[in-house]
Design a protein around this motif. Structure first.
Motif, PDB file in Angstrom:
ATOM      1  N   THR A   1       0.543  -1.190   0.146  1.00 29.68           N
ATOM      2  CA  THR A   1      -0.049  -0.074  -0.262  1.00 29.68           C
ATOM      3  C   THR A   1       0.673   1.473   0.040  1.00 29.68           C
ATOM      4  N   THR A   2       0.231   2.643   0.272  1.00 31.38           N
ATOM      5  CA  THR A   2       0.883   3.807   0.396  1.00 31.38           C
ATOM      6  C   THR A   2       2.252   3.642   1.126  1.00 31.38           C
ATOM      7  N   THR A   3       2.180   2.926   1.962  1.00 34.14           N
ATOM      8  CA  THR A   3       3.122   2.959   3.826  1.00 34.14           C
ATOM      9  C   THR A   3       4.406   1.997   3.258  1.00 34.14           C
ATOM     10  N   ALA A   4       4.262   1.110   2.003  1.00 38.64           N
ATOM     11  CA  ALA A   4       5.163   1.145   0.960  1.00 38.64           C
ATOM     12  C   ALA A   4       5.094  -0.353   2.740  1.00 38.64           C
ATOM     13  N   TYR A   5       4.697  -0.871   3.124  1.00 40.39           N
ATOM     14  CA  TYR A   5       5.336  -2.668   4.256  1.00 40.39           C
ATOM     15  C   TYR A   5       4.148  -3.046   3.086  1.00 40.39           C
ATOM     16  N   ARG A   6       4.536  -4.493   4.102  1.00 41.24           N
ATOM     17  CA  ARG A   6       4.029  -5.806   3.120  1.00 41.24           C
ATOM     18  C   ARG A   6       3.730  -6.880   4.000  1.00 41.24           C
ATOM     19  N   VAL A   7       2.759  -6.813   3.867  1.00 50.21           N
ATOM     20  CA  VAL A   7       1.844  -8.118   4.765  1.00 50.21           C
ATOM     21  C   VAL A   7       2.386 -10.052   3.739  1.00 50.21           C
ATOM     22  N   LEU A   8       2.794  -9.927   4.286  1.00 55.81           N
ATOM     23  CA  LEU A   8       2.746 -11.452   4.493  1.00 55.81           C
ATOM     24  C   LEU A   8       1.959 -12.518   5.653  1.00 55.81           C
ATOM     25  N   VAL A   9       1.316 -13.675   5.110  1.00 52.49           N
ATOM     26  CA  VAL A   9       0.497 -15.023   5.735  1.00 52.49           C
ATOM     27  C   VAL A   9       0.759 -15.866   5.204  1.00 52.49           C
ATOM     28  N   GLY A  10       1.232 -16.487   6.802  1.00 47.45           N
ATOM     29  CA  GLY A  10       1.670 -18.046   6.020  1.00 47.45           C
ATOM     30  C   GLY A  10       0.822 -19.284   6.625  1.00 47.45           C
ATOM     31  N   GLU A  11       0.394 -19.831   5.873  1.00 46.46           N
ATOM     32  CA  GLU A  11      -0.823 -21.193   7.348  1.00 46.46           C
ATOM     33  C   GLU A  11       0.240 -22.564   6.993  1.00 46.46           C
ATOM     34  N   PRO A  12       0.136 -23.276   7.765  1.00 46.63           N
ATOM     35  CA  PRO A  12       1.495 -23.921   8.502  1.00 46.63           C
ATOM     36  C   PRO A  12       0.815 -24.886   7.205  1.00 46.63           C
ATOM     37  N   THR A  13       2.099 -25.920   6.639  1.00 46.74           N
ATOM     38  CA  THR A  13       1.742 -27.228   5.784  1.00 46.74           C
ATOM     39  C   THR A  13       0.731 -28.403   6.844  1.00 46.74           C
ATOM     40  N   LEU A  14       0.882 -28.262   7.354  1.00 45.48           N
ATOM     41  CA  LEU A  14       0.190 -29.253   8.188  1.00 45.48           C
ATOM     42  C   LEU A  14      -0.729 -29.081   9.056  1.00 45.48           C
ATOM     43  N   HIS A  15      -1.568 -28.254   8.132  1.00 47.45           N
ATOM     44  CA  HIS A  15      -2.821 -28.044   8.445  1.00 47.45           C
ATOM     45  C   HIS A  15      -4.080 -28.005   7.757  1.00 47.45           C
ATOM     46  N   ARG A  16      -2.973 -27.386   6.075  1.00 51.74           N
ATOM     47  CA  ARG A  16      -3.375 -27.706   4.949  1.00 51.74           C
ATOM     48  C   ARG A  16      -3.229 -29.143   4.535  1.00 51.74           C
ATOM     49  N   ARG A  17      -2.027 -30.125   5.085  1.00 52.32           N
ATOM     50  CA  ARG A  17      -2.516 -31.264   4.606  1.00 52.32           C
ATOM     51  C   ARG A  17      -3.650 -32.593   5.595  1.00 52.32           C
ATOM     52  N   GLY A  18      -3.594 -32.075   6.396  1.00 46.83           N
ATOM     53  CA  GLY A  18      -4.096 -32.257   7.842  1.00 46.83           C
ATOM     54  C   GLY A  18      -6.434 -32.602   6.737  1.00 46.83           C
ATOM     55  N   ALA A  19      -6.226 -30.274   6.257  1.00 45.53           N
ATOM     56  CA  ALA A  19      -7.425 -30.666   6.409  1.00 45.53           C
ATOM     57  C   ALA A  19      -7.772 -31.204   4.887  1.00 45.53           C
ATOM     58  N   THR A  20      -6.754 -31.278   3.533  1.00 44.93           N
ATOM     59  CA  THR A  20      -6.967 -31.786   2.647  1.00 44.93           C
ATOM     60  C   THR A  20      -7.604 -33.503   3.570  1.00 44.93           C
ATOM     61  N   LEU A  21      -6.373 -34.288   3.861  1.00 46.29           N
ATOM     62  CA  LEU A  21      -7.520 -35.234   3.996  1.00 46.29           C
ATOM     63  C   LEU A  21      -8.440 -35.700   4.366  1.00 46.29           C
ATOM     64  N   ARG A  22      -9.278 -34.912   5.444  1.00 43.48           N
ATOM     65  CA  ARG A  22      -9.846 -34.973   6.112  1.00 43.48           C
ATOM     66  C   ARG A  22     -11.131 -34.961   4.999  1.00 43.48           C
ATOM     67  N   ALA A  23     -10.653 -33.647   4.781  1.00 44.61           N
ATOM     68  CA  ALA A  23     -12.013 -33.328   3.379  1.00 44.61           C
ATOM     69  C   ALA A  23     -12.394 -34.739   2.166  1.00 44.61           C
ATOM     70  N   THR A  24     -11.057 -35.298   1.888  1.00 47.37           N
ATOM     71  CA  THR A  24     -10.830 -36.512   1.355  1.00 47.37           C
ATOM     72  C   THR A  24     -11.457 -37.513   1.187  1.00 47.37           C
ATOM     73  N   ALA A  25     -11.098 -37.679   3.058  1.00 45.31           N
ATOM     74  CA  ALA A  25     -11.225 -39.172   3.514  1.00 45.31           C
ATOM     75  C   ALA A  25     -12.983 -38.824   3.786  1.00 45.31           C
ATOM     76  N   ILE A  26     -13.743 -37.809   3.691  1.00 48.39           N
ATOM     77  CA  ILE A  26     -15.232 -37.966   4.175  1.00 48.39           C
ATOM     78  C   ILE A  26     -15.929 -38.127   2.424  1.00 48.39           C
ATOM     79  N   ALA A  27     -15.474 -37.895   1.584  1.00 46.22           N
ATOM     80  CA  ALA A  27     -15.558 -38.111   0.436  1.00 46.22           C
ATOM     81  C   ALA A  27     -15.154 -39.508  -0.079  1.00 46.22           C
ATOM     82  N   VAL A  28     -14.363 -39.893   0.142  1.00 44.71           N
ATOM     83  CA  VAL A  28     -14.202 -41.307  -0.801  1.00 44.71           C
ATOM     84  C   VAL A  28     -14.829 -42.629   0.620  1.00 44.71           C
TER      85      VAL A  28
END
Length: 451
Positions: free
Chosen positions: A124-151
């Motif tokens: 933005t105009t302040t030249a500061y940048r925001v970086l947001v990171g999602e832990p890979t552990l959370h993403r992998r677990g969410a994907t596995l749970r959703a896949t398991a629920i479907a399969v």
């Protein structure tokens, strides 16, 4: 040829197709679920990053400061964020974010690190940048749970599908099983048409064809039996009348004269012709299926009658010796008349070809089989193998018709009786033996009082 079951093949084929289809569907669902979950998480990650970027724009921080924003209840699956100044220094971060920037390259968009999925917000105009990171552990677990629920439900449902397919196929094939049972019961004395079984259209034509075949077979067998009975009546009467006339002629001429000797020859030939005609008629009846009936009767009673009848008419001084081994009754299923023809031919063959005035031995064994033996020169294996063929003789000097064993063999096959020939007898280099074993004999032993 290896036998196989139609129901098993249909169930196996359908289940194979269904299983492969469900596995393919599971893979497709897993891929689609993974794509959708990844897209939703990326959208959420981007939204959080952009909102933080807007907040930082209204509340700038001093450069080169390293402030940690302590957030309660932060775990390994919680989003982490960093605020980076234009020089690339982290001026504000959550306590679960690393000290150094997530990625060295500050280009707007998504980036992957070993431990985080990162989104870099636009400056933005302040030249500061925001970086947001999602832990890979959370993403992998969410994907596995959703896949398991479907399969997983699809895979868990496979046994249910197997049971349903098996039940439906078995139920659909019940008419075929009923037709199979009805057809299997035909042939051994049962030539009745197959009754109406409420069959599907595909099987009605088979039922009609089977009934037509059974009707034609019944007609052919009835015609053959009628012919044999009529021929027996029409041939025996003229032969009996001829024999009577020849015997009367023999009484009118001297026995020592040439005419007397010729009369004796004619009498002998006439009797031989009568026996041959009788054997031919028996062979015709045996070939026409006379033994297909399945009535319950006492085999031992038939044997007693035949042994008593033939024992009172010994040939050349030969007699018959019968041993029952304590058995009083042997109940079997078959045609009693055909069984009488079968055993009579075996006994007559033993009497005709026995040697040296030796008795013919008839033995009832403990398993219900009947063994008939007589003394004679041993037969060659090649001759023994052909002995049940019509007009084959064992090389004896006695003139027989050559049909007795052929008749017995035909009847035995129709009644599912095991007939075995052997020569020489066990423990000897001479003799001839025949054994008969009826299927499923019901043996009753003599009581102590009967003995």
């Amino acid at each position: 040829m290896k036998s196989w079951s139609l129901a098993t093949r249909i169930v196996s084929s359908v289940l194979a197709v269904v299983t492969v289809s469900l596995l393919a569907l599971s893979i497709a669902v897993a891929g689609f679920t993974r794509y959708e979950i990844t897209e939703r998480l990326d959208n959420s990650l981007q939204e959080v990053s952009e909102r933080l970027q807007a907040t930082i724009a209204t509340r700038p921080h001093e450069p080169h400061s390293d402030n940690v924003a302590w957030v309660p209840d932060v775990g390994p699956r919680t989003l982490a964020y960093q605020v980076v100044d234009p020089a690339g220094h982290v001026v504000l971060r959550s306590q679960n974010a690393p000290v150094d920037p997530f990625v060295p390259d500050m280009r707007t968009g998504f980036a992957d690190t070993p431990n985080f999925r990162v989104y870099v917000a636009a400056p933005t105009t302040t030249a500061y940048r925001v970086l947001v990171g999602e832990p890979t552990l959370h993403r992998r677990g969410a994907t596995l749970r959703a896949t398991a629920i479907a399969v997983v439900p699809i895979l868990v449902f496979l046994p249910v599908i197997w049971l349903l397919v098996r039940l439906i196929v078995r139920r659909a094939l019940r008419p075929l099983d009923r037709l199979h049972d009805e057809m299997q019961s035909r042939g051994s004395g049962n030539l009745r048409p197959v009754p109406s079984l409420d069959l599907p259209v595909e099987l009605i034509s088979i039922q009609h064809a089977v009934n037509t075949l059974l009707s034609r077979l019944e007609t052919a067998l009835s015609t053959e039996r009628a012919f044999a009975a009529s021929a027996a009546h029409e041939l025996r009467n003229p032969l009996a009348a001829l024999l009577a006339q020849v015997q009367m002629l023999g009484r009118m001429v001297p026995a020592e004269s040439e005419a007397g000797r010729r009369v004796d020859v004619i009498v002998d030939r006439t009797r031989r012709l009568g026996r041959t005609v009788e054997k031919l008629l028996q062979f015709s009846r045996a070939s026409s299926g006379v033994a297909f009936r399945r009535d319950r009767f006492d085999l031992l009673a038939v044997l007693y009658v035949l042994v008593d009848d033939l024992g009172h008419n010994p040939r050349d001084g030969r007699s018959m010796d019968m041993t029952t081994n304590g058995i009083s009754h042997i109940f079997v299923h078959g045609d009693m008349d055909a069984t009488g023809i079968l055993i009579r031919n075996l006994l007559e063959n033993a009497l005709l070809h026995g040697k040296d005035a030796a008795a013919v031995h008839v033995t009832v064994l403990p398993d219900g089989s009947i063994d008939i033996t007589n003394d004679c020169p041993a037969l060659m294996p090649a001759t023994l193998a052909r002995l049940t063929s019509p007009f084959v003789r064992g090389g004896s000097s006695v003139r027989g018709s050559g049909l007795g064993l052929a008749i017995a063999n035909n009847i035995a096959r129709q009644m599912d009786v095991r007939l075995q020939l052997r020569s020489p007898l066990a423990g000897s280099d001479r003799g001839f033996g025949v054994s008969l074993l009826f299927p499923d004999p019901e043996i009753i032993m003599m009581t102590p009082e009967g003995e």
